[in-house]
Scaffold this active site. Structure first.
Site, PDB file in Angstrom:
ATOM      1  N   ARG A   1      44.258  49.270  56.738  1.00 25.96           N
ATOM      2  CA  ARG A   1      44.601  50.311  55.969  1.00 25.96           C
ATOM      3  C   ARG A   1      46.178  50.667  56.026  1.00 25.96           C
ATOM      4  O   ARG A   1      46.541  51.331  54.769  1.00 25.96           O
ATOM      5  CB  ARG A   1      43.839  51.582  56.591  1.00 25.96           C
ATOM      6  CG  ARG A   1      43.856  52.995  55.624  1.00 25.96           C
ATOM      7  CD  ARG A   1      42.765  53.764  55.741  1.00 25.96           C
ATOM      8  NE  ARG A   1      41.557  53.272  55.230  1.00 25.96           N
ATOM      9  CZ  ARG A   1      41.178  53.729  53.854  1.00 25.96           C
ATOM     10  NH1 ARG A   1      41.962  54.147  53.235  1.00 25.96           N
ATOM     11  NH2 ARG A   1      40.138  53.158  53.351  1.00 25.96           N
TER      12      ARG A   1
ATOM     13  N   SER B   1      41.876  44.208  46.980  1.00 24.31           N
ATOM     14  CA  SER B   1      43.076  44.445  47.829  1.00 24.31           C
ATOM     15  C   SER B   1      43.031  44.333  49.456  1.00 24.31           C
ATOM     16  O   SER B   1      43.830  43.719  50.056  1.00 24.31           O
ATOM     17  CB  SER B   1      43.388  46.021  47.524  1.00 24.31           C
ATOM     18  OG  SER B   1      43.983  46.227  46.317  1.00 24.31           O
TER      19      SER B   1
ATOM     20  N   HIS C   1      47.501  48.368  53.600  1.00 24.16           N
ATOM     21  CA  HIS C   1      47.476  48.791  52.346  1.00 24.16           C
ATOM     22  C   HIS C   1      48.017  49.946  51.561  1.00 24.16           C
ATOM     23  O   HIS C   1      48.462  50.292  50.738  1.00 24.16           O
ATOM     24  CB  HIS C   1      45.660  49.304  52.321  1.00 24.16           C
ATOM     25  CG  HIS C   1      45.395  49.617  50.864  1.00 24.16           C
ATOM     26  ND1 HIS C   1      44.983  50.742  50.380  1.00 24.16           N
ATOM     27  CD2 HIS C   1      44.998  48.851  49.768  1.00 24.16           C
ATOM     28  CE1 HIS C   1      44.502  50.990  49.260  1.00 24.16           C
ATOM     29  NE2 HIS C   1      44.533  49.540  48.784  1.00 24.16           N
TER      30      HIS C   1
END
Length: 221
Positions: A46, A23, A49
């Site tokens: 992040r 990912s 994500h």
């Protein structure tokens, strides 16, 4: 209780660690991370994500002092103050460097009366209850534009200054404007240059705010 998995009919990755690695590799391959300060790269990764939108960096505006200010504050034990319980719930406590308090005062019993008296939202009224914890705190908005506007009005009136502000309220009414007001704060009020992270425009949300806090709490990706 079942003791066997269902028949495998699809081809998909099942190794959690590999999913995590792949990912983040995909995010780095598909995102323009040159748009953010070098020390904020992992924060941006992040956040991407959390939302699945690799074009997020197009709307990210990060103050050059944001990462160092937030991390220094958290390492000194500063609390995290948020506008939404979803943001507070999304903070990974194990990442916090000093078992920092994570607070959302939306359910405080004083909030409804304050909101009625001031003709504002409960989210905004709850921010007023931060006053005694706000000095040097890390504050995060993932839901309510009115709460961010309220904080900026408090700061203009001389309220204690937080160390850093995460501004990712989401929505169609006031969200973009509240975040632009945060960006403009230092220009409008000399001396109020509080480091910030903003997702401009309408998009945002609690997941984005929490993911930013988790990245700031610990550099490990």
């Amino acid at each position: 209780m079942t003791t066997a998995p269902p028949t495998r009919r699809y081809d998909y990755e099942t190794d959690g660690s590999q999913i995590y690695v792949d990912s983040f590799a995909t995010i780095r391959a598909e995102s323009d991370l040159s748009r953010v300060p070098a020390d904020a790269e992992k924060v941006a990764v992040r956040m991407i994500h959390a939302c699945g939108q690799t074009d997020l960096t197009r709307d990210l505006v990060i103050h050059p002092g944001l990462v160092s200010a937030a991390r220094t504050a958290l390492e000194a034990g500063a609390p995290i103050l948020t506008d939404a319980n979803m943001v507070a719930s999304g903070v990974t406590r194990a990442r916090l460097p000093r078992e920092n308090d994570v607070m959302c005062l939306l359910r405080d019993p004083r909030v409804p009366d304050l909101a009625r008296a001031w003709s504002t939202t409960r989210s905004a009224a709850a921010v007023s209850l931060w006053a005694d914890r706000m000095e040097g705190a890390v504050v995060a908005f993932g839901n309510a534009p009115t709460a961010l506007f309220h904080l900026l009005e408090m700061l203009r009136d001389g309220a204690p200054r937080p160390a850093a502000i995460i501004g990712t309220p989401v929505g169609f009414i006031g969200a973009a404007e509240s975040k632009q007001a945060l960006i403009d704060l230092a220009a409008d009020e000399p001396g109020l240059d509080v480091p910030y992270l903003v997702v401009t425009g309408r998009r945002g949300g609690s997941a984005m705010a929490a993911s930013a806090l988790n990245a700031l709490a610990q550099e490990r990706e």
